[in-house]
Motif scaffolding. Sequence first.
Motif, PDB file in Angstrom:
ATOM      1  N   PRO A 350       0.830  -1.211   0.000  1.00 34.16           N
ATOM      2  CA  PRO A 350       0.000   0.000   0.000  1.00 34.16           C
ATOM      3  C   PRO A 350       0.865   1.262   0.000  1.00 34.16           C
ATOM      4  O   PRO A 350       1.925   1.292   0.621  1.00 34.16           O
ATOM      5  CB  PRO A 350      -0.825  -0.121   1.284  1.00 34.16           C
ATOM      6  CG  PRO A 350      -0.128  -1.136   2.120  1.00 34.16           C
ATOM      7  CD  PRO A 350       0.589  -2.053   1.190  1.00 34.16           C
ATOM      8  N   GLN A 351       0.392   2.291  -0.665  1.00 31.40           N
ATOM      9  CA  GLN A 351       1.184   3.508  -0.828  1.00 31.40           C
ATOM     10  C   GLN A 351       1.271   4.337   0.453  1.00 31.40           C
ATOM     11  O   GLN A 351       2.122   5.226   0.550  1.00 31.40           O
ATOM     12  CB  GLN A 351       0.594   4.356  -1.966  1.00 31.40           C
ATOM     13  CG  GLN A 351       0.668   3.661  -3.319  1.00 31.40           C
ATOM     14  CD  GLN A 351       0.110   4.518  -4.448  1.00 31.40           C
ATOM     15  OE1 GLN A 351      -0.126   5.720  -4.278  1.00 31.40           O
ATOM     16  NE2 GLN A 351      -0.113   3.902  -5.612  1.00 31.40           N
ATOM     17  N   ASN A 352       0.415   4.063   1.434  1.00 29.11           N
ATOM     18  CA  ASN A 352       0.428   4.847   2.672  1.00 29.11           C
ATOM     19  C   ASN A 352       1.034   4.098   3.852  1.00 29.11           C
ATOM     20  O   ASN A 352       0.928   4.534   4.994  1.00 29.11           O
ATOM     21  CB  ASN A 352      -0.991   5.296   3.028  1.00 29.11           C
ATOM     22  CG  ASN A 352      -1.912   4.112   3.313  1.00 29.11           C
ATOM     23  OD1 ASN A 352      -1.553   2.960   3.036  1.00 29.11           O
ATOM     24  ND2 ASN A 352      -3.080   4.394   3.868  1.00 29.11           N
ATOM     25  N   ASN A 353       1.679   2.960   3.586  1.00 33.15           N
ATOM     26  CA  ASN A 353       2.331   2.211   4.669  1.00 33.15           C
ATOM     27  C   ASN A 353       3.437   1.334   4.064  1.00 33.15           C
ATOM     28  O   ASN A 353       3.166   0.478   3.222  1.00 33.15           O
ATOM     29  CB  ASN A 353       1.316   1.333   5.413  1.00 33.15           C
ATOM     30  CG  ASN A 353       1.889   0.769   6.702  1.00 33.15           C
ATOM     31  OD1 ASN A 353       3.032   0.315   6.752  1.00 33.15           O
ATOM     32  ND2 ASN A 353       1.094   0.788   7.764  1.00 33.15           N
ATOM     33  N   ALA A 354       4.674   1.555   4.512  1.00 31.95           N
ATOM     34  CA  ALA A 354       5.833   0.892   3.895  1.00 31.95           C
ATOM     35  C   ALA A 354       6.212  -0.438   4.558  1.00 31.95           C
ATOM     36  O   ALA A 354       7.212  -1.043   4.179  1.00 31.95           O
ATOM     37  CB  ALA A 354       7.038   1.825   3.924  1.00 31.95           C
ATOM     38  N   ASN A 355       5.435  -0.915   5.544  1.00 28.12           N
ATOM     39  CA  ASN A 355       5.824  -2.141   6.266  1.00 28.12           C
ATOM     40  C   ASN A 355       6.119  -3.303   5.317  1.00 28.12           C
ATOM     41  O   ASN A 355       7.163  -3.965   5.417  1.00 28.12           O
ATOM     42  CB  ASN A 355       4.718  -2.557   7.239  1.00 28.12           C
ATOM     43  CG  ASN A 355       4.647  -1.655   8.467  1.00 28.12           C
ATOM     44  OD1 ASN A 355       5.579  -0.904   8.736  1.00 28.12           O
ATOM     45  ND2 ASN A 355       3.548  -1.722   9.192  1.00 28.12           N
TER      46      ASN A 355
END
Length: 570
Positions: A350-355
């Motif tokens: 996802p573009q809003n979370n780099a985990n």
Amino acid sequence: MTSLEEQKFLNDLDKKLWTAADKLRSTLSAAEYKHAVLGLIFVKYVSDSFASRRKDLEKDLRNPEHDYFLDAADFNSPEEYEAEINLELEVRDYYTEKNVFWVPMRARWKVLQDNAKLPAGADLPWSKINAKGEEVPEKMKTVGFLIDDSLEAIEKDNPKLKGILNKTYSRLNLDDSKLGELIDLVATIPFNHGSLGSKDILGHVYEYFLGQFASAEGKKGGQFYTPKSIVSLIVEMLQPYKGRVYDPAMGSGGFFVQSEKFIKEFGGKIDNISVYGQEYNHTTWQLAAMNMAIRGIDFNFGKQPADTMNNDLHPDLRADYIMANPPFNMKEWWQEKLEGDVRWKYGTPPQNNANFAWLQHMIHHLSPQGSMALLLANGSMSSNTNSEGEIRKNILEDDLVECMVALPGQLFTNTQIPACIWFLNKNKEATDKKRARKGEVLFIDAREKGYMKDRVLRDFTLDDIKDIADTFHKWQGSSLSGVEVPALSEVEGYEDIPGFCKSVTLDDIRKNDYVLTPGRYVGTEEQEEDSEPFAEKMTRLTTDLKKQLAEGNRLEAEIKKQLGGLGYEL
């Protein structure tokens, strides 16, 4: 291994130095002061190493049995002989051949310390020309300039240090007297103690100060520093003793330092590993490079700091061990060019979370036999937001996950977000050291481990680390010394412990919708059976309560009586 006496010496030295250094901080923030102190510790290290090599070299030059021997009989006078000795002691190759940094005269610690006491504006001993060959204005002749010039000279003569040293002392808000006192304080760090050499002592002090500055800076400081006990736990579990070791979010390089300690502890050589790292923050990148240089660890951190996701400095690297503690739940990381990136084998994160970007980046860089450990927020174990659940499922179906460890809260200075450690392995087949673990995952719930070291932070004890690491190694079959084990039931020493650890099959994980939270699998700790019959227990507790109520009434009456005697009424 460090003896108890040597460890006490180091602990006492730590406290003495930190207390004294902190008193000199004046108006400087911990973030600024960090570089002032750690830069001077580095200069002290290179000077001590240089002085030690110089001392050994002088012995060799005067030793008839050594290849470097200079015979006094070949010279016209003792003065001519001594002059030649001094000339030889300034030959750069004698130092670089032993991997000792060459330190020019103007940067040597004694010169720095002596001239830090000169009156403001006094001529420097090397006239009015600085290390760059430029004329020095009168107003620049400060202690800060003196230190910057020393660092410039060291960098100029040692290409490996290019861009690493933080030459900002002349811009610090510390007056000359404070910087002079700081130089005198760092000068008290000894050459050696017992079996400890300059590298051991200064490396230890450097690491201790990193931890202290991280605590002093709070949330901001935690971005460059992973707690030592967490680093030690990961290193003890992965055991990176040979091959390529990589940290794509290296901070100040803590994982590499602990890897060195692990290798030494088990009688190996640090030359058996190659260290690769990457860091986005420029000053933190400098701290890490100095950290490695102090320990004599050869490293490749790229030619400059860079964003790992958008500018991978080691695109062709396939590492044997990868360890990392990237920022949790990083939101501002995506760029359009990352669409369709080769690293997203298990799904676009996802573009809003780099985990799951970090997770896949590390998997991409693993060798076919490689293993890795990644610290992530707990949400990574169960989240189905956007594509995260699908990515986790795909990684599990590829049988890469080996162990999940849930950590207690309050371990980090920069976040209160609960965290876990993902352990992945590209090869879960039987080897000469481990049993076959295909289709199995070990869950460890360590949330009850550790102790509160102060009001804010929790920490692991050495016993906690050993307990968790030993559980993992027993499950792997590491204690079986090459005996191939066909089934977990035959692994000597390992057993599921309710509330702490459980070995689970991939089928069980499928039934739980690919959720990897250890608490879902390990169950609860077994309680001692209560043998007291309910009726008897109720009678006993009721009797105890009546006694306590009666005692409370008695004390209340006594208090009223005493207050009445003093003229007060309730």
